[in-house]
Write a protein that holds these residues in place. Structure first.
Motif, short mmCIF file in Angstrom:
data_model
loop_
_atom_site.label_atom_id
_atom_site.label_comp_id
_atom_site.label_asym_id
_atom_site.label_seq_id
_atom_site.Cartn_x
_atom_site.Cartn_y
_atom_site.Cartn_z
N TRP A 99 0.88 -1.16 0.00
CA TRP A 99 0.00 0.00 0.00
C TRP A 99 0.92 1.21 0.00
CZ3 TRP A 99 -5.37 -0.33 2.02
CH2 TRP A 99 -6.01 0.90 2.08
N GLY A 100 0.68 2.15 -0.86
CA GLY A 100 1.56 3.31 -0.91
C GLY A 100 0.82 4.63 -0.77
N ILE A 101 1.51 5.57 -0.16
CA ILE A 101 0.98 6.93 -0.04
C ILE A 101 2.13 7.88 -0.41
CG2 ILE A 101 0.12 8.70 1.54
CD1 ILE A 101 -1.26 6.53 3.13
N ALA A 102 1.84 8.81 -1.27
CA ALA A 102 2.83 9.81 -1.71
C ALA A 102 4.07 9.14 -2.30
CB ALA A 102 3.20 10.74 -0.55
#
Length: 77
Positions: free
Chosen positions: A53-56
Protein backbone atom coordinates in the motif's frame (compact mmCIF):
# COMPACT_ATOMS: atom_id res chain seq x y z
CA UNK A 1 -27.85 -4.50 -3.47
CA UNK A 2 -24.94 -2.43 -2.19
CA UNK A 3 -21.44 -3.87 -1.98
CA UNK A 4 -19.12 -2.11 0.44
CA UNK A 5 -15.46 -2.94 -0.17
CA UNK A 6 -13.04 -2.01 2.61
CA UNK A 7 -9.30 -2.36 2.09
CA UNK A 8 -7.00 -2.40 5.10
CA UNK A 9 -3.31 -3.06 5.61
CA UNK A 10 -2.91 -6.54 7.08
CA UNK A 11 -2.34 -6.87 10.80
CA UNK A 12 -3.64 -3.43 11.77
CA UNK A 13 -7.19 -4.33 12.82
CA UNK A 14 -8.23 -7.22 15.06
CA UNK A 15 -10.96 -9.66 13.99
CA UNK A 16 -13.29 -7.93 16.47
CA UNK A 17 -12.56 -4.52 14.93
CA UNK A 18 -13.21 -5.86 11.44
CA UNK A 19 -16.55 -7.27 12.62
CA UNK A 20 -17.39 -3.85 14.06
CA UNK A 21 -16.51 -2.20 10.73
CA UNK A 22 -18.86 -4.57 8.91
CA UNK A 23 -21.67 -4.02 11.41
CA UNK A 24 -21.37 -0.23 11.50
CA UNK A 25 -21.13 0.17 7.74
CA UNK A 26 -24.23 -2.00 7.33
CA UNK A 27 -26.01 0.05 10.01
CA UNK A 28 -25.11 3.22 8.09
CA UNK A 29 -26.69 1.87 4.90
CA UNK A 30 -29.80 0.99 6.88
CA UNK A 31 -29.92 4.52 8.33
CA UNK A 32 -29.83 5.94 4.80
CA UNK A 33 -32.19 3.57 2.98
CA UNK A 34 -34.21 1.76 5.65
CA UNK A 35 -34.22 -1.62 7.36
CA UNK A 36 -34.94 -3.54 4.15
CA UNK A 37 -31.39 -2.65 3.05
CA UNK A 38 -29.81 -4.76 5.85
CA UNK A 39 -30.51 -8.13 4.24
CA UNK A 40 -29.00 -7.11 0.92
CA UNK A 41 -25.94 -5.15 2.04
CA UNK A 42 -22.70 -6.99 1.40
CA UNK A 43 -19.45 -5.88 3.04
CA UNK A 44 -16.07 -7.28 2.04
CA UNK A 45 -12.97 -6.58 4.11
CA UNK A 46 -9.79 -7.15 2.15
CA UNK A 47 -6.37 -7.01 3.73
CA UNK A 48 -3.49 -5.72 1.64
CA UNK A 49 -0.04 -7.10 2.36
CA UNK A 50 2.12 -4.81 4.49
CA UNK A 51 4.26 -2.69 2.17
CA UNK A 52 1.94 -3.18 -0.83
CA UNK A 53 0.00 0.00 0.00
CA UNK A 54 1.56 3.31 -0.91
CA UNK A 55 0.98 6.93 -0.04
CA UNK A 56 2.83 9.81 -1.71
CA UNK A 57 4.98 7.33 -3.63
CA UNK A 58 6.17 5.51 -0.51
CA UNK A 59 5.16 2.05 0.73
CA UNK A 60 3.18 1.96 3.95
CA UNK A 61 3.64 -0.94 6.34
CA UNK A 62 1.68 -2.32 9.28
CA UNK A 63 4.29 -0.79 11.60
CA UNK A 64 3.86 2.62 9.96
CA UNK A 65 0.09 2.54 10.50
CA UNK A 66 0.47 1.46 14.13
CA UNK A 67 2.97 4.27 14.70
CA UNK A 68 0.50 6.78 13.23
CA UNK A 69 -2.27 5.43 15.46
CA UNK A 70 -0.04 5.80 18.53
CA UNK A 71 0.43 9.51 17.77
CA UNK A 72 -3.30 10.14 17.23
CA UNK A 73 -5.38 8.10 19.69
CA UNK A 74 -8.65 6.72 18.35
CA UNK A 75 -11.91 8.38 19.44
CA UNK A 76 -13.78 6.70 22.24
CA UNK A 77 -16.97 5.03 21.04
Amino acid sequence: MPLINVKLIEGVFSPQQKQEIIRKLTDTMVEIEGEAMRAVTWTVVEEVKSGDWGIAGKPLTTSDVKALAAVRPAKAA
